[in-house]
Design an enzyme around this catalytic site. Structure first.
Site, mmCIF file in Angstrom:
data_model
loop_
_atom_site.group_PDB
_atom_site.id
_atom_site.type_symbol
_atom_site.label_atom_id
_atom_site.label_comp_id
_atom_site.label_asym_id
_atom_site.label_seq_id
_atom_site.Cartn_x
_atom_site.Cartn_y
_atom_site.Cartn_z
ATOM 1 N N GLU A 199 0.795 -1.230 0.000
ATOM 2 C CA GLU A 199 0.000 0.000 0.000
ATOM 3 C C GLU A 199 0.829 1.282 0.000
ATOM 4 O OE1 GLU A 199 -4.074 -1.510 2.041
ATOM 5 O OE2 GLU A 199 -2.403 -1.322 3.420
HETATM 6 C C1 TNX Z 1 -4.619 -4.664 4.525
HETATM 7 S S1 TNX Z 1 -2.731 -6.857 3.881
HETATM 8 C C2 TNX Z 1 -3.376 -4.370 5.024
HETATM 9 C C3 TNX Z 1 -3.236 -4.017 6.453
HETATM 10 C C4 TNX Z 1 -4.561 -3.913 7.134
HETATM 11 C C5 TNX Z 1 -5.470 -5.023 6.700
HETATM 12 C C6 TNX Z 1 -6.782 -5.013 7.399
HETATM 13 C C7 TNX Z 1 -1.793 -5.707 3.898
HETATM 14 C C8 TNX Z 1 -0.497 -6.042 3.392
HETATM 15 N N1 TNX Z 1 -2.199 -4.510 4.332
HETATM 16 O O1 TNX Z 1 -2.519 -2.820 6.578
HETATM 17 O O2 TNX Z 1 -4.354 -3.981 8.507
HETATM 18 O O3 TNX Z 1 -5.675 -4.919 5.329
HETATM 19 O O4 TNX Z 1 -7.559 -6.107 7.050
#
Ligand code: TNX
Length: 573
Positions: A380
Site C-alpha cells: 500500500e
Molecule cells: C490490509 S494486507 C493491510 C493491512 C490492514 C489489513 C486489514 C496488507 C499487506 N495490508 O494494513 O491492517 O488490510 O484487514
C-alpha cells in the site's frame, strides 16, 4: 459459552440415534460419501464420542491413521515419557525439552506423576531388577529413527499407540514435537485443562497407527502488534494456540502507522516516540531485546520460526513521528496517530538518511532473529512512482540480504523479486495485474506464501453483523476459510507455493479474548490447508472434527466463536 455435558438419558438417546444412522449409512454407502475411508478403521469422525478418541479426530488431518484392534492406550501412574537412545547430544537435549513439555501438559489435568526418563537407563535398571513390567517400551517413547522413509521429512512422524505404550518416531526432534501434539489430541479434551480434572472414560486413546507429514513447509499465522500492542506474555499465549495445530511460522507485524514495537539501540526515538501510540488512543508499547528474545525462545521450543516484519516504505507514520526529517512528501499525520486509515505515510526514498535508518533497524532485528526470514512489508505505497518504489525495495532487500536474511514482501513487491531481491512473496490480494507480477516473480525464482484476504484474513468479520473485525475483503466464515486450495488459487508452476499464512490484523482487536474469538475456529481451517494432504480435504468431516475441538478449548480456557456452520455438540444443536 460453556458446553453443558449431556445428561445420561440424553446421551443414551443420542447413542441410539447414532446407531440407527450408522446402520442406514452403512446400507447406503453414505459412510464413504461422508469421507469415512478404510484407513480410519471405519470411524466417520463424529460417531464415537463415548469411546476413546481415534485418529479420525485429529486436526490437521494426518496423512494416514489406522485404528488398531488391540486395547486402547491409557495413561496411568506408571506412564513415563522416555527418550530414545538415538541422536546427537544436542538432539537428545531438544527431545528432553519436548518430553518435559509433554509430561507437564499431561501432569496438570491428570494429576499423574508422568516422569521423564532415558529409555537406556530404564532398560538397564529393569534388567538389573529383573522387572517384567516398567520396561523400556512402556509409556510414551520419543525416539529418532533415521530408518523412517526420507519423505517423512523434517516434520513428519509415526505414532503408534495401544495398551501401556505410545511410540513416536521421527527423523528430527521437530517431527517428534509435532507427534506429541497429535498424541495430545488423541486423548480426551479434558487433557487441555490447566488444573486436575476427571476424564469420564479415563485417560484413553484408541489403539492407532499414524503416519504423518506436512503438505507445505511453511504454515504460518501473523499477529499485528502495531495497531494494538500485545505483550510478550500475550504473544506466548498466541503461540500456544498455533502450536496445537502444527503451525510452524509466527509472523510479527512489528511496525505500522500507529506504532513501532521493537527497541533498536542507537535509535531510541523509534520507541520513545514511535511506540507511544496505538489505535483508539491507548498507550501502545514495545518489546525490549529481552522481550523479543523471550518470544523467539518460546516459539523455538514449539518449533515455530519467528518472521519479523518492518513495514517499509509506507505504513511508516510512527517512524516519521520519530524522524520527521525523513518525511519529504508531507505525508505524516499528527502524532499520536490513533486512526485506521492506510496508504498515506511514506519514507523519503531519495534521502540517504532513510537507508541509514533501514540498515540500523534491519541489522538489529536480524541479529535478534535466528530464523531465515525478514519481512520488509512493501504494501500500500500510494505516493511513490513505480520505478522509485522498485528501487527502494531493491535497496532495502539488499540490506536484508547483507544482514544474512531472506527478504519477504507483500505481493506488491513482486516487481523487485528475484535473485538478490525479495525471495518470498506473500500473496494477499489479486487485484489488477498482480497475479501476472507474481507469476513473473516466480519465473525469476521467488516462492509464494498464500494469504488471500477473502479466505485467510482472520480480522475479517464472520458475517456482516459481527461486532469485531473489518469487511473490506468480504466476510470470512469457517467454510470460506477452509474451502480453497493454496496450490490452484493462482495458477503458478508446481513448487511455487511454499505454504499458507493466516494474518490477524488488529485495528479492531485490543485484548487476547478478542484475538481468540477471531482465531478460533478459523485458524484450524488454515492450519489443515497447510498441513494435510489435499486428498484429506473434506468439509463435512472437518466441521465435525472442529465441533469436537470446542470441548478442548473450553478445557484450555481459550475463547472461541460458536459459529453456526460448525455442529457443536450439546443443547441447541
Ligand atoms: C490490509 S494486507 C493491510 C493491512 C490492514 C489489513 C486489514 C496488507 C499487506 N495490508 O494494513 O491492517 O488490510 O484487514
Amino acid at each position: 459459552m460453556p458446553i453443558r455435558p449431556a445428561g445420561r438419558s440424553a446421551r443414551t438417546s443420542r447413542l441410539l440415534i447414532i446407531a440407527v444412522v450408522l446402520v442406514l449409512a452403512a446400507g447406503f454407502g453414505l459412510h464413504r460419501a461422508l469421507g469415512g475411508g478404510e484407513e480410519d478403521g471405519g470411524h466417520p469422525g463424529f460417531v464415537d464420542q463415548a469411546g476413546p478418541r481415534t485418529g479420525a479426530r485429529i486436526i490437521p488431518a494426518p496423512l494416514s491413521a489406522t485404528t488398531g484392534t488391540g486395547p486402547s492406550f491409557e495413561l496411568s501412574a506408571q506412564t513415563a515419557v522416555r527418550i530414545g537412545a538415538t541422536g546427537t547430544p544436542e538432539q537428545r537435549a531438544e527431545i528432553r525439552r519436548t518430553a518435559e513439555q509433554l509430561a507437564e501438559a499431561l501432569r496438570r489435568p491428570t494429576g499423574l506423576p508422568i516422569a521423564v526418563t532415558d529409555a537406556v537407563t530404564d532398560a538397564v535398571k529393569s534388567a538389573e531388577q529383573g522387572a517384567e513390567s516398567g520396561g523400556p517400551a512402556d509409556g510414551i517413547v520419543l525416539a529418532l529413527d533415521l530408518a523412517l522413509p526420507e519423505e517423512t521429512g523434517p516434520e513428519g512422524y509415526r505414532l503408534t499407540a495401544g495398551g501401556a505404550t505410545a511410540r513416536i518416531t521421527a527423523r528430527t526432534p521437530a517431527g517428534l514435537y509435532r507427534g506429541t501434539q497429535t498424541l495430545r489430541q488423541l486423548l480426551p479434551p479434558q487433557i487441555e485443562s490447566r488444573t486436575p480434572v476427571a476424564a469420564p472414560g479415563g485417560w484413553q486413546a484408541a489403539a492407532v497407527d499414524i503416519t504423518d507429514r506436512p503438505r507445505y513447509a511453511y504454515r504460518g499465522a501473523m499477529l499485528d502488534v502495531a495497531r494494538h500492542f500485545f505483550t510478550a506474555d500475550e504473544v506466548k499465549g498466541f503461540i500456544d494456540r498455533l502450536a496445537l495445530y502444527k503451525v510452524n511460522h509466527l509472523h510479527l507485524h512489528l511496525s505500522d502507522d500507529q506504532g513501532w514495537r521493537i527497541a533498536v539501540p542507537g535509535r531510541p526515538e523509534l520507541t520513545s516516540v514511535g511506540a507511544t501510540s496505538e489505535v483508539g488512543g491507548t498507550p501502545g508499547g514495545f518489546y525490549t531485546e529481552a522481550d523479543y528474545r523471550e518470544i523467539v525462545r518460546y516459539a523455538q521450543e514449539r518449533y515455530l520460526t519467528v518472521v519479523p516484519e518492518l513495514d517499509l516504505p509506507g505504513h511508516s507514520n510512527a517512524i516519521l513521528a520519530a524522524y520527521p526529517e525523513l518525511d519529504c512528501n508531507d505525508s505524516a499525520r499528527p502524532w499520536p496517530y490513533t486512526g485506521i486509515e492506510v496508504g498515506f505515510s511514506l519514507l523519503c526514498a531519495k534521502d540517504e538518511r532513510t537507508y541509514a535508518l533501514t540498515a540500523d533497524v534491519i541489522d538489529e532485528v536480524a541479529r535478534l532473529t535466528p530464523g531465515p526470514y525478514l519481512h520488509l512489508g512493501g504494501d500500500e505505497v500510494r505516493k511513490l512512482a513505480p520505478e522509485d518504489y522498485r528501487e527502494f525495495v531493491r535497496r532495502v532487500s539488499a540490506q536484508v540480504v547483507a544482514a544474512g536474511k531472506i527478504p519477504v514482501g507483500w505481493n506488491q513487491t513482486a516487481s523487485a523479486a528475484g535473485p538478490g531481491g525479495v525471495g518470498l512473496l506473500q500473496y494477499w490480494d489479486g487485484k489488477g495485474a498482480r497475479d501476472q507480477d507474481l507469476k513473473d516473480a516466480v519465473g525469476r525464482g521467488a516462492q509464494v506464501i498464500m494469504s488471500p484476504a477473502g479466505r485467510t484474513y482472520l480480522d475479517m468479520k464472520y458475517e456482516a453483523s459481527y461486532p469485531l473485525g473489518l469487511s473490506w475483503a468480504g466476510t470470512v466464515d469457517v467454510w470460506s476459510a477452509y474451502s480453497w486450495d493454496p496450490d490452484t488459487l493462482v495458477a503458478l508452476p508446481p513448487g511455487a507455493v511454499l505454504g499458507v499464512e493466516a494474518p490477524l490484523w488488529t485495528e479492531t482487536l485490543s485484548t487476547p479474548a478478542e484475538l481468540d474469538r477471531m482465531l478460533l475456529p478459523r485458524l484450524p481451517a488454515i492450519a489443515e490447508l497447510g498441513w494435510s494432504d489435499r486428498s484429506a480435504h473434506d468439509w463435512p468431516r472437518f466441521r465435525q472434527r472442529l465441533a469436537e475441538e470446542g470441548a478442548r478449548w473450553d478445557a484450555a480456557g481459550f475463547g472461541y466463536e460458536k459459529r453456526p456452520e460448525v455442529p457443536w455438540p450439546g443443547p441447541g444443536h
